[in-house]
Scaffold this motif. Sequence first.
Motif, PDB file in Angstrom:
ATOM      1  N   TYR A 297     -17.617  84.569  41.254  1.00 24.13           N
ATOM      2  CA  TYR A 297     -17.134  83.900  42.459  1.00 24.13           C
ATOM      3  C   TYR A 297     -18.190  83.831  43.564  1.00 24.13           C
ATOM      4  N   THR A 298     -19.055  84.825  43.645  1.00 19.81           N
ATOM      5  CA  THR A 298     -20.084  84.780  44.689  1.00 19.81           C
ATOM      6  C   THR A 298     -21.298  83.978  44.237  1.00 19.81           C
ATOM      7  N   ARG A 299     -21.660  84.066  42.967  1.00 21.53           N
ATOM      8  CA  ARG A 299     -22.843  83.344  42.489  1.00 21.53           C
ATOM      9  C   ARG A 299     -22.564  81.857  42.266  1.00 21.53           C
ATOM     10  N   GLN A 300     -21.407  81.547  41.705  1.00 25.46           N
ATOM     11  CA  GLN A 300     -21.154  80.185  41.256  1.00 25.46           C
ATOM     12  C   GLN A 300     -20.174  79.416  42.139  1.00 25.46           C
ATOM     13  N   LEU A 301     -19.149  80.106  42.648  1.00 22.59           N
ATOM     14  CA  LEU A 301     -18.088  79.404  43.369  1.00 22.59           C
ATOM     15  C   LEU A 301     -18.226  79.485  44.881  1.00 22.59           C
ATOM     16  N   GLY A 302     -19.262  80.171  45.369  1.00 19.83           N
ATOM     17  CA  GLY A 302     -19.571  80.154  46.788  1.00 19.83           C
ATOM     18  C   GLY A 302     -18.735  81.070  47.660  1.00 19.83           C
ATOM     19  N   GLN A 306     -16.308  89.330  51.209  1.00 22.17           N
ATOM     20  CA  GLN A 306     -15.052  89.561  51.922  1.00 22.17           C
ATOM     21  C   GLN A 306     -13.949  88.638  51.385  1.00 22.17           C
ATOM     22  N   GLU A 307     -14.295  87.393  51.083  1.00 19.30           N
ATOM     23  CA  GLU A 307     -13.311  86.457  50.541  1.00 19.30           C
ATOM     24  C   GLU A 307     -12.834  86.896  49.160  1.00 19.30           C
ATOM     25  N   VAL A 308     -13.735  87.460  48.355  1.00 18.42           N
ATOM     26  CA  VAL A 308     -13.342  87.981  47.041  1.00 18.42           C
ATOM     27  C   VAL A 308     -12.387  89.156  47.214  1.00 18.42           C
ATOM     28  N   ILE A 312      -8.621  89.431  45.719  1.00 15.04           N
ATOM     29  CA  ILE A 312      -8.207  90.524  44.835  1.00 15.04           C
ATOM     30  C   ILE A 312      -6.929  91.180  45.363  1.00 15.04           C
ATOM     31  N   ALA A 313      -6.864  91.386  46.667  1.00 15.02           N
ATOM     32  CA  ALA A 313      -5.662  92.000  47.263  1.00 15.02           C
ATOM     33  C   ALA A 313      -4.430  91.143  46.993  1.00 15.02           C
ATOM     34  N   LYS A 314      -4.579  89.822  47.073  1.00 16.48           N
ATOM     35  CA  LYS A 314      -3.452  88.920  46.809  1.00 16.48           C
ATOM     36  C   LYS A 314      -3.036  88.977  45.333  1.00 16.48           C
ATOM     37  N   ILE A 315      -4.021  89.064  44.431  1.00 14.17           N
ATOM     38  CA  ILE A 315      -3.709  89.134  42.999  1.00 14.17           C
ATOM     39  C   ILE A 315      -2.956  90.424  42.681  1.00 14.17           C
ATOM     40  N   ILE A 316      -3.429  91.528  43.238  1.00 14.34           N
ATOM     41  CA  ILE A 316      -2.771  92.812  42.986  1.00 14.34           C
ATOM     42  C   ILE A 316      -1.345  92.800  43.521  1.00 14.34           C
ATOM     43  N   LYS A 317      -1.149  92.177  44.678  1.00 13.73           N
ATOM     44  CA  LYS A 317       0.204  92.072  45.232  1.00 13.73           C
ATOM     45  C   LYS A 317       1.123  91.322  44.271  1.00 13.73           C
ATOM     46  N   GLU A 318       0.612  90.268  43.650  1.00 10.61           N
ATOM     47  CA  GLU A 318       1.425  89.508  42.699  1.00 10.61           C
ATOM     48  C   GLU A 318       1.698  90.318  41.438  1.00 10.61           C
TER      49      GLU A 318
END
Length: 349
Positions: A297-302, A306-308, A312-318
């Motif tokens: 996500y940092t190398r390829q998706l920009g 902090q955004e990653v 991750i926090a949102k994924i864990i919540k789900e």
Amino acid sequence: MAASTASHPRSIHPEATQIAVEPSLVGHANGDADSAYDSEVNSYTTSLASSVVNYKYENGRRYHAYKEGSYLYPNDEKESDRLDTAHKMIEVALHGRLFTTPITNPKRVLDIGTGTGIWAIEFGDRFPHADVVGNDLSPIQPRWVPPNVHFEVDDVEAEWTYSQKFDFIHCRTMSACIRDWPALVKKCKEFTTPGGYCEFTDYDIQWTSPDNSLEPDGLLLTINRQFFEGLEAQGLEGNPGRHLEKWVKEAGFEDVHVLKLPLPCGTWPKEKRLKEIGAWNYLQTTEGLEGFLSALYTRQLGYSKQEVEVLIAKIIKELRDPKIHGLYWLYNVYGRVPMDKSKSSEEVE
């Protein structure tokens, strides 16, 4: 009878004469020259060894140095713990078995992409008379291992240099690591003795649910699609599990056996064993999300670090939502190399 004193001519390949010798080493070496050469050899080997462990650090995580960038996930202690957790999850999924192949007395065994070496070590303990080799891009395996187990730093997609074949080759959880799976499977067959076995165990991480509790446009499935599209753009296969049977059969293996096993994420299943698998999977998934996503996500998706972290926090919540019952699949496939009595069963051609 006296021993023959006849001399034999040295065998020199024509191309070897084109390689120049360091001038200081031409002629008879003396003590000073020997010492200087020893120093030079030590310097080169120390440099080579340090290049393997000269790890790269990015976004607070450590990555491999050998063949830098060819493996997206970290190789630090946190990732090692996750790999060992995944090992336990697969052990439970396989009903406590370390492997499913019907081998009884293997002499030479290869574990490709050995990771922390936990599978190779357990196999070596179980078969003390087998010579067990584990290879990986990172030398993160423990130093204290059974005497019949040893590890090598190697790239399984580079040329293999083993002079002897193996009775059993084991390959597990190499998703997002391999660019040419059919070639790798064929290489495993080539380096296995006739009558020997190869076993492949890997994921098909296409999330689903038994009760349609995953929303098609929900975060989990959206990130899942985005992640594997990113891997595909780099030429990496993120879901090899579903293709293993096809690749193994096309490579020419016989007696091919396939298991498709559910890997729930969380303790929502009713059945006790699946509940345990789900607990291990939840643990290795939530602990591994940073490692899974950071590099891509940092190398390829920009994304920023902090955004990653927010993602991750949102994924864990789900994943913690008791109303969501997600799972994906693990495939276990093994096949036997056909017998060929016309060729040597142990030496590689």
